[in-house]
Write a protein that holds these residues in place. Sequence first.
Motif, PDB file in Angstrom:
ATOM      1  N   GLY A 205       0.813  -1.215   0.000  1.00 48.70           N
ATOM      2  CA  GLY A 205       0.000   0.000   0.000  1.00 48.70           C
ATOM      3  C   GLY A 205       0.842   1.259   0.000  1.00 48.70           C
ATOM      4  N   LEU A 206       1.960   1.228   0.741  1.00 50.44           N
ATOM      5  CA  LEU A 206       2.849   2.389   0.781  1.00 50.44           C
ATOM      6  C   LEU A 206       3.496   2.622  -0.579  1.00 50.44           C
ATOM      7  CD1 LEU A 206       4.625   1.752   4.215  1.00 50.44           C
ATOM      8  CD2 LEU A 206       2.828   3.437   3.713  1.00 50.44           C
ATOM      9  N   ILE A 207       3.891   1.530  -1.247  1.00 49.23           N
ATOM     10  CA  ILE A 207       4.497   1.654  -2.578  1.00 49.23           C
ATOM     11  C   ILE A 207       3.500   2.251  -3.558  1.00 49.23           C
ATOM     12  CG2 ILE A 207       5.453   0.370  -4.527  1.00 49.23           C
ATOM     13  CD1 ILE A 207       6.554  -1.654  -2.511  1.00 49.23           C
ATOM     14  N   GLU A 208       2.273   1.771  -3.513  1.00 44.31           N
ATOM     15  CA  GLU A 208       1.241   2.300  -4.409  1.00 44.31           C
ATOM     16  C   GLU A 208       1.049   3.795  -4.184  1.00 44.31           C
ATOM     17  OE1 GLU A 208      -3.487   1.615  -5.517  1.00 44.31           O
ATOM     18  OE2 GLU A 208      -2.451   0.204  -4.182  1.00 44.31           O
ATOM     19  N   GLN A 209       1.032   4.210  -2.931  1.00 39.78           N
ATOM     20  CA  GLN A 209       0.851   5.635  -2.631  1.00 39.78           C
ATOM     21  C   GLN A 209       2.040   6.452  -3.122  1.00 39.78           C
ATOM     22  OE1 GLN A 209      -2.076   6.805  -1.352  1.00 39.78           O
ATOM     23  NE2 GLN A 209      -1.187   8.751  -1.984  1.00 39.78           N
ATOM     24  N   GLU A 210       3.250   5.911  -2.976  1.00 41.93           N
ATOM     25  CA  GLU A 210       4.449   6.616  -3.442  1.00 41.93           C
ATOM     26  C   GLU A 210       4.418   6.789  -4.966  1.00 41.93           C
ATOM     27  OE1 GLU A 210       6.995   8.068  -2.081  1.00 41.93           O
ATOM     28  OE2 GLU A 210       6.512   7.659   0.013  1.00 41.93           O
ATOM     29  N   ILE A 211       3.955   5.756  -5.664  1.00 44.07           N
ATOM     30  CA  ILE A 211       3.853   5.851  -7.125  1.00 44.07           C
ATOM     31  C   ILE A 211       2.865   6.952  -7.510  1.00 44.07           C
ATOM     32  CG2 ILE A 211       3.117   4.635  -9.223  1.00 44.07           C
ATOM     33  CD1 ILE A 211       4.133   2.042  -7.910  1.00 44.07           C
ATOM     34  N   LYS A 212       1.736   6.991  -6.826  1.00 43.91           N
ATOM     35  CA  LYS A 212       0.719   7.998  -7.123  1.00 43.91           C
ATOM     36  C   LYS A 212       1.229   9.410  -6.838  1.00 43.91           C
ATOM     37  CE  LYS A 212      -2.586   5.191  -8.407  1.00 43.91           C
ATOM     38  NZ  LYS A 212      -3.081   5.193  -9.806  1.00 43.91           N
ATOM     39  N   ASN A 213       2.161   9.535  -5.885  1.00 41.19           N
ATOM     40  CA  ASN A 213       2.696  10.848  -5.526  1.00 41.19           C
ATOM     41  C   ASN A 213       3.908  11.255  -6.366  1.00 41.19           C
ATOM     42  OD1 ASN A 213       0.778  11.125  -3.507  1.00 41.19           O
ATOM     43  ND2 ASN A 213       2.078  10.232  -1.926  1.00 41.19           N
ATOM     44  N   THR A 214       4.374  10.363  -7.247  1.00 41.27           N
ATOM     45  CA  THR A 214       5.537  10.647  -8.078  1.00 41.27           C
ATOM     46  C   THR A 214       5.101  11.398  -9.344  1.00 41.27           C
ATOM     47  OG1 THR A 214       6.671   8.650  -7.305  1.00 41.27           O
ATOM     48  CG2 THR A 214       7.463   9.637  -9.356  1.00 41.27           C
ATOM     49  N   PRO A 215       5.689  12.565  -9.612  1.00 35.92           N
ATOM     50  CA  PRO A 215       5.324  13.328 -10.820  1.00 35.92           C
ATOM     51  C   PRO A 215       5.468  12.481 -12.091  1.00 35.92           C
ATOM     52  CG  PRO A 215       6.712  14.646  -9.375  1.00 35.92           C
ATOM     53  CD  PRO A 215       6.706  13.258  -8.803  1.00 35.92           C
ATOM     54  N   GLY A 216       4.430  12.488 -12.897  1.00 38.15           N
ATOM     55  CA  GLY A 216       4.443  11.735 -14.147  1.00 38.15           C
ATOM     56  C   GLY A 216       3.870  10.339 -14.019  1.00 38.15           C
ATOM     57  N   LEU A 217       3.712   9.860 -12.786  1.00 37.81           N
ATOM     58  CA  LEU A 217       3.186   8.500 -12.580  1.00 37.81           C
ATOM     59  C   LEU A 217       1.833   8.496 -11.877  1.00 37.81           C
ATOM     60  CD1 LEU A 217       6.414   6.594 -11.395  1.00 37.81           C
ATOM     61  CD2 LEU A 217       5.551   6.912 -13.724  1.00 37.81           C
ATOM     62  N   ALA A 218       1.304   9.678 -11.611  1.00 41.18           N
ATOM     63  CA  ALA A 218       0.073   9.783 -10.823  1.00 41.18           C
ATOM     64  C   ALA A 218      -1.105   9.051 -11.452  1.00 41.18           C
ATOM     65  CB  ALA A 218      -0.279  11.256 -10.602  1.00 41.18           C
ATOM     66  N   THR A 219      -1.152   8.993 -12.791  1.00 40.01           N
ATOM     67  CA  THR A 219      -2.298   8.364 -13.471  1.00 40.01           C
ATOM     68  C   THR A 219      -2.055   6.891 -13.813  1.00 40.01           C
ATOM     69  OG1 THR A 219      -1.458   9.140 -15.611  1.00 40.01           O
ATOM     70  CG2 THR A 219      -3.025  10.561 -14.448  1.00 40.01           C
ATOM     71  N   PHE A 220      -0.884   6.368 -13.468  1.00 42.72           N
ATOM     72  CA  PHE A 220      -0.592   4.967 -13.779  1.00 42.72           C
ATOM     73  C   PHE A 220      -1.489   4.036 -12.954  1.00 42.72           C
ATOM     74  CE2 PHE A 220       2.661   6.470 -16.305  1.00 42.72           C
ATOM     75  CZ  PHE A 220       3.519   5.493 -16.775  1.00 42.72           C
ATOM     76  N   LYS A 221      -1.798   2.886 -13.545  1.00 42.08           N
ATOM     77  CA  LYS A 221      -2.576   1.871 -12.833  1.00 42.08           C
ATOM     78  C   LYS A 221      -1.643   1.026 -11.983  1.00 42.08           C
ATOM     79  CE  LYS A 221      -6.126   1.337 -16.414  1.00 42.08           C
ATOM     80  NZ  LYS A 221      -6.766   0.385 -17.369  1.00 42.08           N
ATOM     81  N   VAL A 222      -1.964   0.908 -10.710  1.00 39.27           N
ATOM     82  CA  VAL A 222      -1.172   0.092  -9.795  1.00 39.27           C
ATOM     83  C   VAL A 222      -2.098  -0.923  -9.141  1.00 39.27           C
ATOM     84  CG1 VAL A 222       0.417   0.081  -7.844  1.00 39.27           C
ATOM     85  CG2 VAL A 222       0.308   2.086  -9.341  1.00 39.27           C
TER      86      VAL A 222
END
Length: 367
Positions: A205-222
Amino acid sequence: MNKLVVGNILHRPLRTVITALAVGIEVVMILTIVGVMIGTLQNSQSEHNGIGADLIVQPPSASFITGIGGAPEPIAVAGVLAKLPHVAVVAPVTTNLSTVGSVENIWGIDFKSYNALKPFVFLAGGPFQGPDDVIIDDIFARTGGGRHVGQTLIVEGRAFKICGIVQHGKGGRKFIPIKTLDNIIGNPDHASLFYIKSDDTKNNGLIEQEIKNTPGLATFKVQTMEQLVSLLTPSHLPGFQAAMDSVIGIAMIVGFLVIFQSMYTAVMERTREIGILKSLGASKLYILDAILREAGLIAAVGTIAGMLMTLAVRAAIWHFNPAFSFGIPGAWWGIAAAIAVVGALLGSLYPAWKAARKDPIDALAYE
């Protein structure tokens, strides 16, 4: 009653055999379509579970069905993901639905990172030694009369050398270097998706949140791999359930019409016999029961024959193509049997009702 029913069936052996075979073909149609379609999904679920990843990251427009969508994202995204907290391994993968020769998914992998998710179990040979090497699994290795390390294999219309044979269950049947596949599809240094192995599954869950907070990756499906596998069901695949229901419906209609035609003809031929039974005191219920029992017995024999034929079809498919997915859930054997028997009884209702209503005087005078 039972002696009468069996006697009537044996008195017309050819018609009985043809009717039972028609019911059997109905069962084969149902079980085969279920075996192929459900088996494909079960195989996909098993293959994804064996990859060893905890999370899958896909571009916003990607389908949850891997192998569809090309390679839209730069491989450099893997480097960004690898720097996130709690990420242990990132493996970029390109999957391509190939229609060259046959319809299949080709997997382009970076061997080092993909192997780090969960190591390949090599049964022969080893990792890629060059850009034109291919790794195949043991199931595919048994096709085409058997394949071995060093043999040439055509993939995407191009000659590759088999460098290794691995135990199945790692996502695909054929693996080539990701750079090679990217060049073949004309999109160098890109990937279809990224598999992630976390340092602890509790941190997914923490990794998913970090991905969503990374510029350019916010819209990626995790998604977690469990979530992805849960989507590989008939209800989540467009047209899958409708196609399966359509074939089952056609099989039911075929079984219904065959039984109806057979029992209706039998009733017409036994008009005088029915008249004798009624003149001896047989009730409408007795006549109705006799016709339905006959139809039920034929349906039961046809159902058993259909199940045996299905096993023969599955054995033949696996003999000629061991890589073909064919798995029938246990419940579907009972469902197919119920559909065949109920359809047969419904098909015999009108002939049975018509026989029960015959006037004994008219029946006795019938020639």
